[in-house]
Design an enzyme around this catalytic site. Structure first.
Site, PDB file in Angstrom:
ATOM      1  N   GLY A 110      -3.139  21.165 -45.142  1.00 42.13           N
ATOM      2  CA  GLY A 110      -4.236  20.602 -45.909  1.00 42.13           C
ATOM      3  C   GLY A 110      -3.891  20.592 -47.387  1.00 42.13           C
ATOM      4  O   GLY A 110      -4.078  19.590 -48.071  1.00 42.13           O
ATOM      5  N   SER A 159      -1.718  23.284 -39.664  1.00 36.73           N
ATOM      6  CA  SER A 159      -2.157  24.571 -40.192  1.00 36.73           C
ATOM      7  C   SER A 159      -2.854  24.385 -41.529  1.00 36.73           C
ATOM      8  O   SER A 159      -2.857  23.289 -42.093  1.00 36.73           O
ATOM      9  CB  SER A 159      -0.962  25.500 -40.367  1.00 36.73           C
ATOM     10  OG  SER A 159      -0.163  25.046 -41.442  1.00 36.73           O
ATOM     11  N   LYS A 160      -3.403  25.445 -42.022  1.00 34.77           N
ATOM     12  CA  LYS A 160      -4.143  25.392 -43.267  1.00 34.77           C
ATOM     13  C   LYS A 160      -3.296  24.857 -44.426  1.00 34.77           C
ATOM     14  O   LYS A 160      -3.759  24.065 -45.223  1.00 34.77           O
ATOM     15  CB  LYS A 160      -4.647  26.798 -43.608  1.00 34.77           C
ATOM     16  CG  LYS A 160      -5.399  26.857 -44.918  1.00 34.77           C
ATOM     17  CD  LYS A 160      -5.505  28.282 -45.436  1.00 34.77           C
ATOM     18  CE  LYS A 160      -6.034  28.287 -46.855  1.00 34.77           C
ATOM     19  NZ  LYS A 160      -5.150  27.586 -47.798  1.00 34.77           N
ATOM     20  N   ARG A 161      -2.056  25.294 -44.437  1.00 38.90           N
ATOM     21  CA  ARG A 161      -1.175  24.878 -45.534  1.00 38.90           C
ATOM     22  C   ARG A 161      -0.980  23.366 -45.598  1.00 38.90           C
ATOM     23  O   ARG A 161      -0.755  22.803 -46.653  1.00 38.90           O
ATOM     24  CB  ARG A 161       0.195  25.562 -45.395  1.00 38.90           C
ATOM     25  CG  ARG A 161       0.139  27.073 -45.502  1.00 38.90           C
ATOM     26  CD  ARG A 161       1.479  27.647 -45.944  1.00 38.90           C
ATOM     27  NE  ARG A 161       1.357  28.528 -47.094  1.00 38.90           N
ATOM     28  CZ  ARG A 161       1.352  28.122 -48.352  1.00 38.90           C
ATOM     29  NH1 ARG A 161       1.451  26.851 -48.636  1.00 38.90           N
ATOM     30  NH2 ARG A 161       1.251  28.979 -49.333  1.00 38.90           N
TER      31      ARG A 161
END
Length: 508
Positions: A266, A262-264
């Site tokens: 990253g 997920s984005k987190r």
RNA sequence: GGCCCAUUCGUCUAUCGGUUAGGACGUUAGAUUUUCAUUCUAGAAAGAGGGGUUCGACUCCCCUAUGGGCUACCA
């Protein structure tokens, strides 16, 4: 004729899982001389994010994934944005109601929430299915007159699919083989929403895939649970004989394997999970592989290997290579963890094999930002010297700046280690030799200076590192003689003189 | 909880019943190098567990375990 589609929702930046789905669709299309279609599934008006569609188009372009038909290029089945096709879907939904395979439901969100809460309190799972639908406010239990009145007076309704009871639904997946599910475990999914008068994914997806004559649906594994619904929907609509074949791709997992990427992640990894930098009008942005210095060819190569292998030992492949070898039966069935280290290594491979001209083209604008004037030929030569030391494009500037700017400070650790004893005095003697040269040529300069050092019995490492320190300001870079040849005699002399002037002459 | 999918070195994977289970990343140790890298050589490192089927299972079947996905008027 193969026709595949990549059908993202414009709810934000496309993360690498989505890009990989697009890539596999594209490779499959190319491998079969088929058509790759881009369709935007924006049937959730509540989650629409401005700019997301443009991001998707740009991301695919950067990756070298060419859209044959769809949003941004047009085609015979336009429009390719589901919000612009809204009038199409209601017709099919009501057709299903007429056939008895779907029905109107008038439950309010509050009623459903209450029902759900009550079930949960009893420790049971709530499902809107055959057990309960007859007890709720639906067209199934109403008189025609009652239904007509509700529909006529604008009462909000949804259309739900009437999932058959106790039927073995047998499905085929190109990657997983046969999958069988009993329909009693499924619920009556909403096909048409009351809130925005748009279809849900399930209906719009089936209708558009049919209308657009999609032959193969290649999508993420998160869709496997809704495959039975899609099967019965095709059947109810009378399209079973032309329904597409399905392939559900394994998910891309977090590096620790715990869940979907997920984005987190990253942010946590200090690593991009998006192809391009994302700067939304509102909310948090995110870094991109492009901005982090990845080459698009390396990026797609890395992505392709997350869940697919051509068989054998090949790893570094161009898009053409991958098209030639791609097939769905070589896609693996289990989720793949994203490995930042491997991604970096693949990029380094591509970088090391990039032409100097290509790298110089990247570096020139950066030099201009630093107000550095340099000829293309010079920059290309510098690139030839630094590229094997670079992992990312963004490393290029740090690795090459000393070829353009004389050191203004010196690495203290290196100073402490080498700028001591007689080394500065030895360097002063090297300076005299360099001064006496008209031009510097790597081999001859090396021969001359090495001979001198050997004949005088000077410490090779000490002298050479001191020379390097004066030239570079640190313990990095190509051979000292290659550096001096690149810098030129005049600049080399100046740098050695400057070091001798700035750094303390001795520590006696 | 229910349903579904999956399971080979730490990671990505090869193997499609018979192999000393191969490669790559990472890692360790060397070599090369005046530095940093690159490059090269070598090493450690795997079939979740238990039952079957078979002359023979990593490979086929079942169970268990573990992991993941789904379970919205989101896709």
């Amino acid at each position: 004729m193969v026709r595949v589609r990549f059908a993202p929702s414009p709810t934000g930046a496309l993360h690498i899982g989505g890009v990989r789905t697009a890539l596999y669709n594209y490779l499959f299309a190319r491998a079969h001389g088929g058509t790759f279609i881009l369709r935007i599934e924006d049937t959730d008006s509540g989650r629409f994010v401005p700019g997301a569609e443009q991001y998707i188009v740009e991301a695919l372009k950067w990756c070298g994934i060419v859209v044959d038909e769809g949003v941004s290029v047009g085609g015979p089945h336009a429009p390719y944005r589901q919000s612009e096709r809204s009038e199409i879907y209601l017709k099919y939904a009501t057709e299903l109601v007429a056939k008895g395979d779907a029905y109107y439901a008038f439950d309010t969100a509050q009623e459903l929430a209450a029902l759900r809460a009550r079930k949960e309190a009893a420790g049971e799972a709530f499902a809107y299915n055959f057990q309960i639908r007859e007890k709720l406010r639906t067209s199934l239990t109403m008189s025609p007159g009652e239904l007509e009145e509700l529909l006529g007076n604008g009462t909000q309704y949804v259309i739900r699919y009437k999932m058959p009871k106790d039927e073995q639904i047998v499905m085929q997946d190109l990657i997983r083989g046969q999958v069988i599910v009993n329909s009693s475990t499924l619920d009556d999914k909403v096909l048409y929403k009351s809130m925005d008068h748009l279809p849900t994914y399930h209906l719009a997806n089936i209708v558009d895939d049919h209308l657009m004559q999609i032959t193969h649906v290649i999508r993420g594994e998160e869709w496997l649970p809704s495959l039975p619904l899609h099967y019965v929907l095709y059947r109810s609509l009378g399209w079973s004989d032309t329904q597409p074949q399905f392939a559900h791709l394994p998910l891309i997992l977090k590096p620790d394997g715990k869940g979907k990427l997920s984005k987190r992640d990253g942010d946590k990894l200090g690593f991009a999970v998006f192809p391009l930098q994302w700067t939304p009008e509102v909310g948090d942005g995110a870094r991109g592989f492009r901005e982090d210095g990845f080459l698009p060819d390396a990026f797609i190569n890395m992505l392709a290997l997350l869940g697919w292998s051509p068989g054998g030992d090949r790893e570094i492949m161009t898009m053409e290579d991958m098209v030639a070898d791609f097939s769905l039966d070589k896609v693996s069935r289990s989720g793949a963890r994203f490995d930042p280290d491997k991604a970096r290594w693949i990029n380094a491979e591509y970088l090391h094999h990039s032409s100097d001209a290509f790298l110089a083209e990247y570096l020139m604008p950066i030099l201009r930002e630093h107000h550095i004037e340099a000829s293309v030929a010079y920059v290309e030569h510098v690139c030839s010297l630094v590229k094997e030391r670079a992992t990312l494009l963004t490393d290029l500037w740090d690795l090459s700046r000393f070829y353009f700017i004389a050191p203004t400070e010196y690495d203290q650790k290196v100073v402490a280690k080498f700028w001591k004893g007689d080394n500065p005095r030895h360097l002063a003697r090297i300076l005299e030799i360099v001064k006496a040269m008209d031009t510097i040529q790597e081999q001859t300069a090396q021969a001359t200076i090495h001979d001198f050092i050997t004949q005088e019995g000077l410490p090779m490492g000490g002298v050479m590192n001191t020379l390097r320190l004066s030239l570079v300001g640190a313990n990095m870079g190509a051979s000292c003689f290659a550096i001096m040849e690149t810098l030129g005699q005049k600049e080399s002399v100046q740098r050695i003189e400057q070091a001798l002037k700035i750094l303390p002459m001795n520590d006696n």
